[in-house]
Design an enzyme around this catalytic site. Sequence first.
Site, PDB file in Angstrom:
ATOM      1  N   GLY A  32       0.794  -1.200   0.050  1.00  0.00           N
ATOM      2  CA  GLY A  32       0.004  -0.138   0.011  1.00  0.00           C
ATOM      3  C   GLY A  32       0.802   1.212  -0.009  1.00  0.00           C
ATOM      4  O   GLY A  32       0.423   2.168  -0.887  1.00  0.00           O
ATOM      5  N   CYS A  52       4.932  24.398  21.508  1.00  0.00           N
ATOM      6  CA  CYS A  52       5.897  24.738  22.593  1.00  0.00           C
ATOM      7  C   CYS A  52       6.757  23.443  22.503  1.00  0.00           C
ATOM      8  O   CYS A  52       7.011  22.990  23.677  1.00  0.00           O
ATOM      9  CB  CYS A  52       5.331  25.323  23.995  1.00  0.00           C
ATOM     10  SG  CYS A  52       4.510  26.954  23.449  1.00  0.00           S
ATOM     11  N   GLU A  53       7.141  23.014  21.704  1.00  0.00           N
ATOM     12  CA  GLU A  53       8.321  21.796  21.785  1.00  0.00           C
ATOM     13  C   GLU A  53       9.523  22.191  20.992  1.00  0.00           C
ATOM     14  O   GLU A  53       8.944  22.436  19.492  1.00  0.00           O
ATOM     15  CB  GLU A  53       7.757  20.549  21.516  1.00  0.00           C
ATOM     16  CG  GLU A  53       6.687  20.278  22.361  1.00  0.00           C
ATOM     17  CD  GLU A  53       7.090  19.211  23.510  1.00  0.00           C
ATOM     18  OE1 GLU A  53       6.790  19.251  24.475  1.00  0.00           O
ATOM     19  OE2 GLU A  53       7.695  18.106  23.059  1.00  0.00           O
TER      20      GLU A  53
END
Lengths: 268, 268
Positions: B177, B257-258
């Site tokens: 797939g 916020c990372e």
Amino acid sequence: IVYAGVGKTDIEIIEALDAGVGYFNIESEEELENLIRLAKQQGKITKAALRVNPDVEYKTHAFLKTGKKETKFGVDIERALKVFADYGNNATVNLCAIHVHLGTGGKKIDPYVEAVEKTLPLIDQLRSNGHTIEALDLGGGYGADYESGTVPSAAEYAAGIVPLLKDKNIKLILEPGKSICANAGIMLTRVLYTKQGGRKKFIIVDAGMNDLIRPSLYDAFHFIWPAKVDEKFVPRQREKDLRLDGTEVVDVVGPICEGADFFAKDRA
Amino acid sequence: IVYAGVGKTDIEIIEALDAGVGYFNIESEEELENLIRLAKQQGKITKAALRVNPDVEYKTHAFLKTGKKETKFGVDIERALKVFADYGNNATVNLCAIHVHLGTGGKKIDPYVEAVEKTLPLIDQLRSNGHTIEALDLGGGYGADYESGTVPSAAEYAAGIVPLLKDKNIKLILEPGKSICANAGIMLTRVLYTKQGGRKKFIIVDAGMNDLIRPSLYDAFHFIWPAKVDEKFVPRQREKDLRLDGTEVVDVVGPICEGADFFAKDRA
């Protein structure tokens, strides 16, 4: 209330203006211009804090450091003077505070002390340039006490930081949310299957990395405990290397078709 | 249709029984026992394929390897004989196929050839023990052609695998797939802000790592292209190190916020 975040959308900013937040934490000149534009459009006046990076070394996972010079967060400390020169007298958005955020999960006070020491000269300089600096937001990121006794207490932070700030006529804003409530969070999951694979035993649970990604993304440690457990297996201390008689070493993994879908490896 | 997955819940299994899937891919004895229990309870008869780990080295991200001996997936090849001995004559669940899955994103044919070479003696042994093995599911994981010409063609896979299987009187099941449709997927996002941070330029967009985690989790490469673009900037080849005159090098990051919330670093 401060509104922090590196990618605030127009709709979010307008909602925050309507809610009357205390400070917008500003991460770039473009964002500040956008805030001024939207505040004017909405007929609002608001306050803002400029986020500056004090370029402090902060020991944590590389993904969790935010206070170094070249990050997507904030502006470097040298650039801050120019931002205040350009926007510090704006009548719509009153730039009157400094925001500092070093990262998440650190366990030392020193970087916060160093950040304050690096930020104070900036504040002095801004004030002598005629700007009002009424508040310093020293951010969040204070380490949560995931294991017993591994992070400083609030009193210890205070002992390091307060002496530096107490005669500076500045409001100190802190965001200690995680260190207060992180340990109140639990994830409940059910064991689907257990399996021996080579020399390893696997416990397959019905929660996956989509529910809690910290172990695979940060190699984070989380305690795992049965919902119903014999009294003798209840730990008295939150210790990472807890070894109780009668337990066995297993991997706890989720149902997703990814090797990254794990919660614990070689855990007793 | 085969139903694969390491943590199938009872409800999912019952729905699959009702839908009449071709094979349940079985990852452990416990799962097989559970399937037998549920099929009996529902008055259904079904077929199953045992997933075995041929313990083949497969070059991809550590998180994407699944065919080694000690993974949460499947049973080791030595254990397969015992599983068939214990459950191979069950009247409710007809264990009559083998499933092998090596991982995701590999770009070589050799591991598939090696896996077939390691699995065929098992199939011969199982057959001589009186079991019917009608199908071999050689899994998915075939590398998608994210960059032009970097993965083998279906014809090349066939040239490696078909000669080994053609006289074995076995149905070959493939799950290609991703290699067929991966490049049909796009994520649309909007630029919120651009920002200079130290020597770096950042493009902050309104999609985050919650929308596409592959860059931070696997250091995966994804092409990034403007929705509206001048003809001269349209690439003719899907090349990772594309350098076109007039572009600049930036980081493309999300609003979360990372530090991990990025899509591309130092990308032209």
